[in-house]
Scaffold this motif. Structure first.
Motif, PDB file in Angstrom:
ATOM      1  N   ASN A 124      -1.849   7.426   4.430  1.00  0.00           N
ATOM      2  CA  ASN A 124      -1.964   6.121   3.797  1.00  0.00           C
ATOM      3  C   ASN A 124      -3.205   6.089   2.918  1.00  0.00           C
ATOM      4  O   ASN A 124      -4.182   6.815   3.163  1.00  0.00           O
ATOM      5  CB  ASN A 124      -2.056   5.019   4.851  1.00  0.00           C
ATOM      6  N   THR A 125      -3.136   5.240   1.892  1.00  0.00           N
ATOM      7  CA  THR A 125      -4.287   5.047   1.014  1.00  0.00           C
ATOM      8  C   THR A 125      -5.273   4.083   1.658  1.00  0.00           C
ATOM      9  O   THR A 125      -4.948   3.361   2.604  1.00  0.00           O
ATOM     10  CB  THR A 125      -3.858   4.484  -0.345  1.00  0.00           C
ATOM     11  N   VAL A 126      -6.489   4.055   1.125  1.00  0.00           N
ATOM     12  CA  VAL A 126      -7.526   3.148   1.610  1.00  0.00           C
ATOM     13  C   VAL A 126      -8.178   2.479   0.404  1.00  0.00           C
ATOM     14  O   VAL A 126      -8.022   2.919  -0.729  1.00  0.00           O
ATOM     15  CB  VAL A 126      -8.590   3.891   2.444  1.00  0.00           C
ATOM     16  N   ASP A 127      -8.914   1.418   0.676  1.00  0.00           N
ATOM     17  CA  ASP A 127      -9.584   0.657  -0.390  1.00  0.00           C
ATOM     18  C   ASP A 127     -11.074   0.535  -0.053  1.00  0.00           C
ATOM     19  O   ASP A 127     -11.505  -0.473   0.500  1.00  0.00           O
ATOM     20  CB  ASP A 127      -8.939  -0.719  -0.525  1.00  0.00           C
ATOM     21  N   ARG A 142      -5.371  10.031   0.128  1.00  0.00           N
ATOM     22  CA  ARG A 142      -4.690   9.531   1.320  1.00  0.00           C
ATOM     23  C   ARG A 142      -5.282  10.181   2.577  1.00  0.00           C
ATOM     24  O   ARG A 142      -5.735  11.324   2.523  1.00  0.00           O
ATOM     25  CB  ARG A 142      -3.178   9.835   1.252  1.00  0.00           C
ATOM     26  N   THR A 169     -14.040  -0.615   4.625  1.00  0.00           N
ATOM     27  CA  THR A 169     -12.894  -0.055   3.914  1.00  0.00           C
ATOM     28  C   THR A 169     -11.615  -0.532   4.600  1.00  0.00           C
ATOM     29  O   THR A 169     -11.513  -0.484   5.828  1.00  0.00           O
ATOM     30  CB  THR A 169     -12.953   1.479   3.918  1.00  0.00           C
ATOM     31  N   TRP A 170     -10.663  -0.979   3.792  1.00  0.00           N
ATOM     32  CA  TRP A 170      -9.412  -1.512   4.331  1.00  0.00           C
ATOM     33  C   TRP A 170      -8.232  -0.609   4.005  1.00  0.00           C
ATOM     34  O   TRP A 170      -8.251   0.147   3.042  1.00  0.00           O
ATOM     35  CB  TRP A 170      -9.144  -2.906   3.756  1.00  0.00           C
ATOM     36  N   SER A 171      -7.185  -0.722   4.833  1.00  0.00           N
ATOM     37  CA  SER A 171      -5.892  -0.132   4.541  1.00  0.00           C
ATOM     38  C   SER A 171      -4.835  -1.156   4.960  1.00  0.00           C
ATOM     39  O   SER A 171      -5.175  -2.234   5.463  1.00  0.00           O
ATOM     40  CB  SER A 171      -5.715   1.195   5.279  1.00  0.00           C
ATOM     41  N   THR A 172      -3.565  -0.826   4.754  1.00  0.00           N
ATOM     42  CA  THR A 172      -2.494  -1.793   5.040  1.00  0.00           C
ATOM     43  C   THR A 172      -1.340  -1.120   5.756  1.00  0.00           C
ATOM     44  O   THR A 172      -0.866  -0.051   5.343  1.00  0.00           O
ATOM     45  CB  THR A 172      -1.978  -2.439   3.738  1.00  0.00           C
ATOM     46  N   HIS A 173      -0.886  -1.719   6.846  1.00  0.00           N
ATOM     47  CA  HIS A 173       0.361  -1.340   7.506  1.00  0.00           C
ATOM     48  C   HIS A 173       0.901  -2.603   8.162  1.00  0.00           C
ATOM     49  O   HIS A 173       0.433  -3.030   9.212  1.00  0.00           O
ATOM     50  CB  HIS A 173       0.136  -0.245   8.546  1.00  0.00           C
ATOM     51  N   ALA A 179     -10.034   0.294   7.983  1.00  0.00           N
ATOM     52  CA  ALA A 179      -9.856   1.749   8.001  1.00  0.00           C
ATOM     53  C   ALA A 179     -11.163   2.488   8.201  1.00  0.00           C
ATOM     54  O   ALA A 179     -11.158   3.642   8.648  1.00  0.00           O
ATOM     55  CB  ALA A 179      -9.198   2.216   6.702  1.00  0.00           C
TER      56      ALA A 179
END
Length: 212
Positions: A124-127, A142, A169-173, A179
């Motif tokens: 998954n990607t991160v921000d 990723r 840092t955030w990610s989404t699921h 993250a």
């Protein structure tokens, strides 16, 4: 220049060997130990974590790791948590209706992800935020996640002018979740850098470089 000395905390967590190999690959001199001298005197401490929040907290208590991690953080000595090693740094974890107190370094509750498919398993990607050290040069890459629980709200008190807010840092699921966090000497990732290929190796290399 001597290689940075990193201790991987040995308290029975499942991904220890892969973490040791990954850190050695990026140039660290690695010791696998829970002995106080090794934990307190290393240039960097890595706290891995696999499994249930409560079990990881108990494992840390069994080797007196809560005290030793606290001493390192108070003294500005770097610590990197991985997966449940990130989660236990928050105030509490809730699994199957059971609340377990965490280390309380950061505000927040670890709860089941609000997603149709759990566990969240895969890339998954991160921000990451501006100024991140961990994600320097790899912000668009990723990373590999394996988890059913996460911190989905961040309520850090930014009204205290003497405190520099952590970099989150955030990610989404299913929805957003944390993250990674970078907070002075204390950093942690929800994903597994040791299982994240070249991007994960570079993240560990970035962390190792910050130890010099």
């Amino acid at each position: 220049m001597n290689a940075p000395r990193v201790t991987v905390l040995d308290y029975g967590s499942g991904n220890i060997r892969s973490a040791v190999r990954a850190l050695e690959h990026v140039g660290a001199e690695v010791t696998l130990s829970a002995a106080a001298d090794d934990v307190l005197n290393a240039d960097g401490l890595v706290v891995p974590g696999v499994g249930a929040f409560a079990a990881v907290m108990q494992g840390l208590k069994d080797v007196d790791a809560l005290r030793m991690i606290g001493r390192r953080v108070a003294g500005g000595r770097p610590v990197l948590g991985i997966c449940v090693g990130l989660q236990v740094l928050f105030e509490e974890g809730v699994e199957h209706g059971v609340r377990t107190q965490g280390m309380g370094e950061w505000p927040g509750t670890v709860e089941r992800l609000k997603a149709d498919v759990v566990p969240h398993m895969g890339w998954n990607t991160v921000d990451p935020p501006e100024g991140s050290v961990l994600f320097e040069g790899i912000a668009d890459e990723r990373f590999y996640f394996v988890h059913s629980y996460g911190v989905q709200e961040w309520n850090f008190d930014v009204t205290q002018p003497a405190m520099r807010p952590p970099l989150v840092t955030w990610s989404t699921h299913g929805g957003p979740f944390i993250a990674a966090v970078e907070n002075g000497p204390l950093s942690a990732t929800q994903f597994h850098p040791e299982k994240s290929g070249d991007a994960g190796a570079q993240l560990l290399r970035n962390w190792i470089s910050s130890l010099r």
